[in-house]
Design a protein around this motif. Structure first.
Motif, mmCIF file in Angstrom:
data_model
loop_
_atom_site.group_PDB
_atom_site.id
_atom_site.type_symbol
_atom_site.label_atom_id
_atom_site.label_comp_id
_atom_site.label_asym_id
_atom_site.label_seq_id
_atom_site.Cartn_x
_atom_site.Cartn_y
_atom_site.Cartn_z
ATOM 1 N N GLY A 98 0.812 -1.206 0.000
ATOM 2 C CA GLY A 98 0.000 0.000 0.000
ATOM 3 C C GLY A 98 0.846 1.256 0.000
ATOM 4 O O GLY A 98 2.077 1.205 0.091
ATOM 5 N N VAL A 99 0.167 2.410 -0.088
ATOM 6 C CA VAL A 99 0.881 3.690 -0.207
ATOM 7 C C VAL A 99 0.345 4.737 0.753
ATOM 8 O O VAL A 99 0.479 5.936 0.498
ATOM 9 C CB VAL A 99 0.815 4.217 -1.659
ATOM 10 N N ASP A 100 -0.261 4.299 1.861
ATOM 11 C CA ASP A 100 -0.767 5.287 2.817
ATOM 12 C C ASP A 100 -0.284 4.912 4.211
ATOM 13 O O ASP A 100 0.666 4.133 4.347
ATOM 14 C CB ASP A 100 -2.284 5.402 2.744
ATOM 15 N N PHE A 101 -0.934 5.479 5.261
ATOM 16 C CA PHE A 101 -0.346 5.281 6.582
ATOM 17 C C PHE A 101 -0.466 3.827 7.031
ATOM 18 O O PHE A 101 -1.486 3.177 6.889
ATOM 19 C CB PHE A 101 -0.898 6.261 7.614
ATOM 20 N N PHE A 102 0.667 3.330 7.551
ATOM 21 C CA PHE A 102 0.752 1.956 8.020
ATOM 22 C C PHE A 102 0.705 1.871 9.537
ATOM 23 O O PHE A 102 0.654 0.776 10.106
ATOM 24 C CB PHE A 102 2.036 1.289 7.505
ATOM 25 N N CYS A 103 0.743 3.009 10.196
ATOM 26 C CA CYS A 103 0.618 3.059 11.657
ATOM 27 C C CYS A 103 -0.183 4.295 12.032
ATOM 28 O O CYS A 103 0.336 5.409 12.007
ATOM 29 C CB CYS A 103 1.986 3.083 12.329
ATOM 30 N N GLY A 104 -1.445 4.072 12.339
ATOM 31 C CA GLY A 104 -2.283 5.126 12.886
ATOM 32 C C GLY A 104 -2.563 4.769 14.335
ATOM 33 O O GLY A 104 -3.431 3.940 14.619
ATOM 34 N N LEU A 105 -1.805 5.333 15.231
ATOM 35 C CA LEU A 105 -1.932 5.030 16.657
ATOM 36 C C LEU A 105 -2.801 6.094 17.308
ATOM 37 O O LEU A 105 -2.368 7.229 17.515
ATOM 38 C CB LEU A 105 -0.551 4.986 17.310
ATOM 39 N N THR A 106 -4.052 5.746 17.603
ATOM 40 C CA THR A 106 -4.960 6.659 18.286
ATOM 41 C C THR A 106 -4.824 6.444 19.790
ATOM 42 O O THR A 106 -4.799 5.303 20.264
ATOM 43 C CB THR A 106 -6.411 6.425 17.831
ATOM 44 N N PHE A 107 -4.740 7.539 20.541
ATOM 45 C CA PHE A 107 -4.400 7.454 21.957
ATOM 46 C C PHE A 107 -5.112 8.551 22.740
ATOM 47 O O PHE A 107 -5.433 9.612 22.197
ATOM 48 C CB PHE A 107 -2.882 7.593 22.130
ATOM 49 N N PRO A 108 -5.372 8.315 24.041
ATOM 50 C CA PRO A 108 -6.024 9.339 24.869
ATOM 51 C C PRO A 108 -5.046 10.433 25.290
ATOM 52 O O PRO A 108 -3.860 10.174 25.488
ATOM 53 C CB PRO A 108 -6.525 8.553 26.081
ATOM 54 N N VAL A 109 -5.583 11.628 25.440
ATOM 55 C CA VAL A 109 -4.776 12.771 25.875
ATOM 56 C C VAL A 109 -5.493 13.430 27.053
ATOM 57 O O VAL A 109 -6.275 14.363 26.901
ATOM 58 C CB VAL A 109 -4.570 13.790 24.736
ATOM 59 N N GLY A 110 -5.284 12.865 28.226
ATOM 60 C CA GLY A 110 -5.872 13.434 29.437
ATOM 61 C C GLY A 110 -7.255 12.925 29.763
ATOM 62 O O GLY A 110 -7.733 13.093 30.884
ATOM 63 N N SER A 111 -7.925 12.300 28.798
ATOM 64 C CA SER A 111 -9.282 11.804 28.999
ATOM 65 C C SER A 111 -9.592 10.778 27.915
ATOM 66 O O SER A 111 -9.134 10.930 26.780
ATOM 67 C CB SER A 111 -10.298 12.951 28.933
ATOM 68 N N PRO A 112 -10.396 9.747 28.237
ATOM 69 C CA PRO A 112 -10.771 8.793 27.193
ATOM 70 C C PRO A 112 -11.572 9.435 26.063
ATOM 71 O O PRO A 112 -11.646 8.886 24.963
ATOM 72 C CB PRO A 112 -11.629 7.761 27.951
ATOM 73 N N LYS A 113 -12.163 10.591 26.345
ATOM 74 C CA LYS A 113 -12.972 11.268 25.332
ATOM 75 C C LYS A 113 -12.184 12.312 24.548
ATOM 76 O O LYS A 113 -12.724 12.927 23.621
ATOM 77 C CB LYS A 113 -14.188 11.927 26.003
ATOM 78 N N THR A 114 -10.934 12.525 24.922
ATOM 79 C CA THR A 114 -10.063 13.458 24.198
ATOM 80 C C THR A 114 -8.890 12.659 23.665
ATOM 81 O O THR A 114 -8.030 12.228 24.421
ATOM 82 C CB THR A 114 -9.571 14.590 25.110
ATOM 83 N N CYS A 115 -8.864 12.445 22.358
ATOM 84 C CA CYS A 115 -7.857 11.577 21.757
ATOM 85 C C CYS A 115 -7.231 12.254 20.537
ATOM 86 O O CYS A 115 -7.763 13.226 20.004
ATOM 87 C CB CYS A 115 -8.481 10.250 21.325
ATOM 88 N N ALA A 116 -6.107 11.706 20.130
ATOM 89 C CA ALA A 116 -5.428 12.156 18.917
ATOM 90 C C ALA A 116 -4.839 10.927 18.247
ATOM 91 O O ALA A 116 -4.855 9.830 18.815
ATOM 92 C CB ALA A 116 -4.346 13.180 19.239
ATOM 93 N N THR A 117 -4.319 11.099 17.039
ATOM 94 C CA THR A 117 -3.748 9.982 16.291
ATOM 95 C C THR A 117 -2.356 10.331 15.799
ATOM 96 O O THR A 117 -2.155 11.379 15.183
ATOM 97 C CB THR A 117 -4.623 9.621 15.077
ATOM 98 N N LEU A 118 -1.397 9.453 16.104
ATOM 99 C CA LEU A 118 -0.071 9.549 15.512
ATOM 100 C C LEU A 118 -0.130 8.858 14.162
ATOM 101 O O LEU A 118 -0.420 7.667 14.076
ATOM 102 C CB LEU A 118 0.957 8.873 16.414
#
Length: 227
Positions: A98-118
């Protein structure tokens, strides 16, 4: 003077002798690494279908995330038992096809309802960054940059989250270092919202993942302003 009255006056006039209280620890001790995936089972992970998602399986002790039409991935079932700040996640990842992201790590930032993705290798295979900060994806905010990733090559990944900062390393190189105090953190609108709070995903790309661990970190001591 009455002897009892004299003893009472002396007791009131003499300060009590107390042991000095033990100082409060400046920070909580760092914990032992928690193994999230050891190559033996996917029981702690739940595959979710974003519509046309590929399969997720174990092959030779690696988690293989198949290439679907869009998002394919798994959510960690026991995320409620993990810290939401002051922690590190480490893993190895490689793009198999493939040619797109191979690691999308979604993680909490201070709260389970506030998250971001590496995101590693998104937007055509090379964009790396955090989605999203102040409503801007990795391709738009200050964390986003271009990085070449070779297929069939393992990359050691480390993510660190504290109340003030998100940092990430690929190998020994620190590739992201962003202060987040006062900034709006959230995942990109769309299918990834269903993969919160802790997950691994790919986009139309097959990937191998192994050695996933989370390590609680000692909380930083509060800064004391000098007067």
């Amino acid at each position: 003077m009455n002897p009892l009255r004299l003893l009472l006056l002396l007791a009131l006039a003499t300060p009590a002798i107390c042991a000095d209280p033990k100082p409060a620890p400046a920070s909580a001790p760092a914990g032992k690494p928690i193994v999230l995936f050891d190559g033996s089972s996917l029981d702690d992970w739940e595959a979710r279908d974003a519509g046309g998602s590929g399969s997720v399986e174990i092959k030779d002790k690696d988690m293989i995330i198949g290439a679907g039409d869009s998002i394919t991935g798994v959510v960690y079932k026991k995320a409620k038992d993990l810290p939401v700040t002051n922690y590190e996640i480490t893993l190895d990842a490689q793009r198999l096809d493939g040619v797109d992201f191979f690691c999308g790590l979604t993680f909490p930032v201070g709260s389970p309802k506030t998250c971001a993705t590496l995101v590693l290798g998104g937007w055509g295979g090379s964009v790396t960054g955090i989605s999203s900060i102040d409503g801007m994806d990795a391709s738009e905010n200050s964390t986003g940059h271009y990085r070449k990733f070779d297929n069939n090559k393992w990359y050691a990944v480390k993510l660190r989250v504290t109340p003030a900062n998100i940092s990430a390393w690929v190998g020994e190189e620190k590739v992201i270092d962003v202060d987040i105090e006062g900034k709006r953190i959230g995942v990109r609108a769309g299918p990834i919202e269903d993969y919160q709070p802790l997950s691994l995903t790919t986009y139309a790309t097959m990937a191998g993942i192994r050695n996933i661990k989370l390590t609680p970190l000692a909380a930083e001591a509060p800064k004391v302003e000098k007067k």
